[in-house]
Every structure is written in structure tokens, then in C-alpha cells.
Write an enzyme that holds these catalytic residues in place. Sequence first.
Site, PDB file in Angstrom:
ATOM      1  N   TYR A  32      -1.703   3.940  -6.327  1.00 27.00           N
ATOM      2  CA  TYR A  32      -3.046   4.652  -6.017  1.00 27.00           C
ATOM      3  C   TYR A  32      -3.518   5.502  -7.492  1.00 27.00           C
ATOM      4  O   TYR A  32      -4.077   6.591  -6.862  1.00 27.00           O
ATOM      5  CB  TYR A  32      -2.986   5.211  -4.704  1.00 27.00           C
ATOM      6  CG  TYR A  32      -3.044   4.465  -3.552  1.00 27.00           C
ATOM      7  CD1 TYR A  32      -4.328   4.208  -2.883  1.00 27.00           C
ATOM      8  CD2 TYR A  32      -1.955   3.610  -3.084  1.00 27.00           C
ATOM      9  CE1 TYR A  32      -4.121   3.154  -1.944  1.00 27.00           C
ATOM     10  CE2 TYR A  32      -1.968   2.797  -2.256  1.00 27.00           C
ATOM     11  CZ  TYR A  32      -3.027   2.560  -1.579  1.00 27.00           C
ATOM     12  OH  TYR A  32      -3.271   1.693  -0.497  1.00 27.00           O
ATOM     13  N   HIS A  66     -11.466  -2.868   6.913  1.00 27.68           N
ATOM     14  CA  HIS A  66     -11.267  -4.282   6.149  1.00 27.68           C
ATOM     15  C   HIS A  66     -11.529  -5.547   7.101  1.00 27.68           C
ATOM     16  O   HIS A  66     -11.184  -6.641   6.651  1.00 27.68           O
ATOM     17  CB  HIS A  66      -9.998  -4.325   5.541  1.00 27.68           C
ATOM     18  CG  HIS A  66      -9.962  -3.404   4.428  1.00 27.68           C
ATOM     19  ND1 HIS A  66     -10.711  -3.154   3.261  1.00 27.68           N
ATOM     20  CD2 HIS A  66      -9.033  -2.226   4.310  1.00 27.68           C
ATOM     21  CE1 HIS A  66     -10.334  -1.709   2.743  1.00 27.68           C
ATOM     22  NE2 HIS A  66      -9.149  -1.626   3.462  1.00 27.68           N
ATOM     23  N   ASP A  94       0.904  -1.216   0.045  1.00 27.44           N
ATOM     24  CA  ASP A  94       0.030   0.004   0.095  1.00 27.44           C
ATOM     25  C   ASP A  94       0.773   1.329  -0.012  1.00 27.44           C
ATOM     26  O   ASP A  94       0.781   2.135   0.745  1.00 27.44           O
ATOM     27  CB  ASP A  94      -0.846   0.065   1.072  1.00 27.44           C
ATOM     28  CG  ASP A  94      -2.021  -1.301   1.329  1.00 27.44           C
ATOM     29  OD1 ASP A  94      -2.952  -1.070   0.954  1.00 27.44           O
ATOM     30  OD2 ASP A  94      -1.408  -2.378   1.608  1.00 27.44           O
ATOM     31  N   HIS A 145      -3.217  -4.117   2.671  1.00 27.18           N
ATOM     32  CA  HIS A 145      -4.454  -3.625   2.530  1.00 27.18           C
ATOM     33  C   HIS A 145      -5.151  -2.788   3.848  1.00 27.18           C
ATOM     34  O   HIS A 145      -5.663  -1.713   3.754  1.00 27.18           O
ATOM     35  CB  HIS A 145      -5.400  -4.781   2.491  1.00 27.18           C
ATOM     36  CG  HIS A 145      -6.884  -4.679   1.759  1.00 27.18           C
ATOM     37  ND1 HIS A 145      -7.024  -4.004   0.655  1.00 27.18           N
ATOM     38  CD2 HIS A 145      -8.061  -5.267   2.231  1.00 27.18           C
ATOM     39  CE1 HIS A 145      -8.322  -3.890   0.258  1.00 27.18           C
ATOM     40  NE2 HIS A 145      -8.998  -4.498   1.344  1.00 27.18           N
TER      41      HIS A 145
END
Length: 538
Positions: A227, A373, A197, A400
Site C-alpha cells: 500500500y 468490489h 492485502d 482484494h
Amino acid sequence: MEDCKVCVALVMILVAVDVVGSGIHIPTTLEGPFEPVTRSFDPMLRRGSDDLPMDHPRLKKNVTSNFPEQIALAISSPTAMWVSWVTGNAQIGLNVTPLDPSTVASEVWYGRESGKYSTKRTGISMIYSQLYPFQGLLNYTSGIIHHVKIDGLKPGTKYHYKCGDSSIPEMSEEHVFKTLPLPGTNKYPSRIAVIGDLGLTNNSTTTIDHLIQNDPSMVLMVGDLTYANQYRTTGGKGAPCFSCAFPDAPIRETYQPRWDGWGRFMEPLTSRVPMMVVEGNHEIEPQAAEITFKSYQTRFAVPSEESGSNSNFYYSFDAGGVHFIMLGAYVNYNTTGAQYAWLEADLQKIDRRVTPWLVAAWHPPWYNSYSSHYQEFECMRLQMEALLYRYGVDIVFSGHVHAYERTNRVYNYTMDPRGPVYITVGDGGNIEKVDVDHADDPGKCPSAGDNMPEYGGVCHLNFTSGPAKGKFCWDRQPEWSAYRESSFGHGILEVVNSTYALWTWHRNQDMYKENSHGDQIYIVRQPQSCSATLKIVP
């Protein structure tokens, strides 16, 4: 039984040597399971930072049209490496004209001495487009993306290489990499970096600078790379809920120039150290005709064919005595699907006498005590966990969740000395900021309708035993969660021998502190033959 006693005794002697040498006790998983620890978010820290602009020196293009840029390495096999790069100018606008890949050759010249390239290999080139049928959204077509496999490499050896087209001539400057050791019980990569990420923020910059400072021999990138799929629409500020912030958007536009900026941003690392990737949800990038993952699939060379996979979404490879399995959470993972069949066949072929360590990675974590999540990929866990447990996976890496968490050894939410250690490192520094809420915090337990996966079904469950029996969330940090902290950073895995490896999580705020870290532990392999004799500390 006697072999087990010997291996455990060896580990404890080695740990004792470490303790005497450093004056600091580093715990081992043999001492666990551990009481859960939460390190609270430091209120002096910022939770995030803005994206780097496209004219930032680390993102903008600084070479002529056909000069190689965005150079990246990836492992093909123990004696072969993929070299990838981009030439030509990408285009973005309402009307774009794709480049012709055949106009620029794909060559890599390499050898063991600087300036002396004894071998030449050629490869393939391609372009891709990201197209939208909706008014106001911009189309994109890439530069020419080149992939060349160089082979016949000797293990543990330094190579010098150039890439490009010698007929123009447009060849890169010389780069250097060192091959990894062949599979073997006493041969391991010196330092394996793990990040997830990442994005392109000021925090991302600190993460990569810190990681380079730690001098890895390879990198695991566990999804959500650029992203790009929210940069333009959100003005570079990010949005925790895209559909909430932009309810009238017909499709989630992705600003593809961010991929080019990311390739340049990463080149100082990836041109000398192989990076192995797995897809995350931000790589889905839907476009016209329901095409997804186009950039991810085109830009990265992975050893799918080499590992018997028919998909770039899942594959495996060896690095010394470690067998890595990279799994796709956003393609079919059911027991009746192709990925599961491939995984089972791959696991059956592993010889643990040659590659003792078995490490798996995918993007969304199965064991996660943060609100973000929470229980999102229970369906994947229910389909695949038993198979990974049966074959003795040692460590699982995921991203994540934008924070750090390490578990005790666990299987099916129950402490188990044969279960893997699960580590979440979705803390690379992306625009969506660090996660700070835990599902067990008062009022922070998500509803069963939250955290819907982008792929697959919903299998949220209430626990059937233990302190959380009958509940969706625990009322305190779960017993399987050993350590968690909200901070940006990266991890380094140092496999020492067939029995133990040192895992260190480095926080970004500690970059300029000597010998500082957020979490550190020796992960000790516990083969099935040893499990009955290991003492479990409550």
C-alpha cells in the site's frame, strides 16, 4: 466407478479418525453444498489501525550501506530457489541519482551444514526509479536489488546460506531454509500459508506474527503487498476513495520507501520460507511515461521463464503434488491474449497422476458477496472460468476484498460438484480497514456504475435464474457463499494426500487462543470420474 468408491471411503475413514482423535467434527466438502453462514462483525473489534511509521523498529534500516537486507526466497523449480536482497541506500527527493548495480556483486554461498558452504552462485542486480513530472511529488530511486538462482538442491533438505558480496566483504549472517518435496502423489508441503492485502499496519503485524507462529513451509501472497501508493498522500490514514479525497491530484503518488520498510518487515519470514507473489491493484503505481508495476516487477523473482511464461504477471510452479497457477488480473486476460494461451498450454501439460492438486490464485475474486468490489472482475471470469473448470481446478485463492469468504463448489454461479472452492483472504490487515457490508444487506447493493476495475472492461450482469433472477444483487446471502466473516487473518492449507486437504482460516483476534480458528473444512478432490456418484446434500 470402483476407484471412486475407494477414494471417497478413504476420505470418510480419515475424517472419522480426526473426529475421534479431536472430539470435534471437521466438515468436508463431500457434505456440501452447505447452507450459507454469515458471522457478523464483532462490534468489540476495531475495523482497522494506522500504518506503522517509517522509524518503527521493524521498518527502519539497521545495517550499513552495502550489507544485504530485505532477504527473500522464492521457488524457481523443485530443485532450485531464488534468493533476493537489497544493498545500498535508496533516495527520495526532487533530484535523485541512481546507484550503479555493477559496483556490488550478487553472490549466494550455500551448503547442507552450518558454516560450510559447498556451492557458490552468482546472479543479476538492478535498480529502478519512480519518477513524476508534477511539482510537489518526490522522485525515488531504489537500492541495488539482487536476484540469484541457486540450483542442484535436494528435496526436503535443510540448507544454510549467506548472500552478499564477499570481495567487500559484505555478506549476510547465515540463514536456513528447507526445500519442498518433489512432485508426487504422496509428497506435499506441510503447511501453505495464504495471505492478501497485507500492508504495514498494527493489524498487519498481528497477521504476520500469527502466521509465523503457525510455521508455514511456503507462503502465497495474493496481491496488494505494501500500500505504498497511498501512504504519503493520505498521511498514513488511508482513503477508501482516492479520487474523491484528492480530486486535484494529477497522479496517484506512491511513497516507495514503504517498499523498503515492507521488505525489512517481512525478512524474518521470507529469508527462511519461500513467498510466491501475484500482483494486485495497489502494485500498479503509475509514474512518468505511463510506466506501471515498476517496483513489483523489479523487486520479486518469480519462475515465469521456468514455467514458459513471458511475463512476471503470470506463471506457475510445483510444490510437491500441488501445481500452482498464478494469474494476472491487471494484464490482458482475454481468450485471444498471450496470458490465456499460456494458461491453456500450462494446463495441458499437467499430469494429475504426479500433481493431483491444482490450485489457482489471482488478486480480485470472481465470487464475492460483499458490497466492496462486487462483480468487479466479471469480464475476467467470463473469459477464463470455463477453461479452469474444464481442467478441474480444485481451489482458487484471491484477495482484494478486505474480509473472508469461502464458497461451495461453484461454476457459473451454479452449485457444481466439479467446480472449485473459491476462497477470499484479502484480510491481511491493510490501512483501508475490514469490509463489513454485504451486497445482499438492505440498501447495500452497489449500483451498476460502482466497482469499476482498474483494468479491463465492465461486464456487470443481472442473474438469469434462481432466487436472484432479474436482479443485480441477491436479497440474502447467495447459495454459493458457504461462509463469510469480516475480520483480519490468514489461512493455512495442509494437503494430506491426493484426495483431501485441511483448510483453516485463522482470525487475528484468536492468536493467543489454543486450537482456535474462524473457519475449517476438509476440501476433498472430486475428479470427473467420481462426480456422478457423489451425493450432494441440499
